[in-house]
Motif scaffolding. Sequence first.
Motif, short mmCIF file in Angstrom:
data_model
loop_
_atom_site.label_atom_id
_atom_site.label_comp_id
_atom_site.label_asym_id
_atom_site.label_seq_id
_atom_site.Cartn_x
_atom_site.Cartn_y
_atom_site.Cartn_z
N THR A 178 0.87 -1.18 0.00
CA THR A 178 0.00 0.00 0.00
C THR A 178 0.90 1.23 0.00
OG1 THR A 178 -1.58 -1.24 1.32
CG2 THR A 178 -1.91 1.15 1.17
N PRO A 179 1.06 1.84 -1.18
CA PRO A 179 1.96 3.00 -1.24
C PRO A 179 1.37 4.23 -0.54
CG PRO A 179 0.87 2.69 -3.35
CD PRO A 179 0.48 1.54 -2.47
N ALA A 180 2.22 5.07 -0.01
CA ALA A 180 1.78 6.27 0.69
C ALA A 180 1.15 7.26 -0.30
CB ALA A 180 2.95 6.91 1.42
#
Length: 185
Positions: A178-180
Amino acid sequence: YRSNLKAQDYTKGTAATIDDVTATDESFTVNTTKLVAFYIDDIDKIQNSYSTMSNFANDTQQDLNQVIDREVLAEYSNANLSVDDVDIGGTSGSSAVINSSNINRIFSASGRKLTGANVGVGDRFAVIPPSVLEQIVLYTAGKDTSFGDQVLNNGMVGTRFGFSIYLSNNLTSTATWTPANNPTN
């Protein structure tokens, strides 16, 4: 392998129910042959001060071992039993997230299911990836256990909860990233 026979109640002088016994023979077909071919010129053999042939032979053995490992471990989908999150106190139908605080529950649940399937304790083994071994090491760190001593002192994978434990890099797994921020090209 043979079918399982079941004990039944019997009353003297009455007919007994006869179990139908069956046997199943499983086989496999070897339809692939692997080869790692290489050539070392006699001049190179003479000029090298180390055993080139022996070194390359060891490399090919490791490569062929990896091929066999992948083929055997790809059969996991044919297993009749599974352990998921509900088996270790979580949500039904969810994958278990393995960490050092629940690693014992995972082996315990696996042992319970195998016992329920009449799999003998001496026939149990687990093939784990390095990430699971890491969780076992984290759990056993600082504890006076022979397993912890083996793993921490010399990297050997031993037994735990009656399972012979083998390490492999050839297991399938899933992960979530889950990328920022929204990724760009």
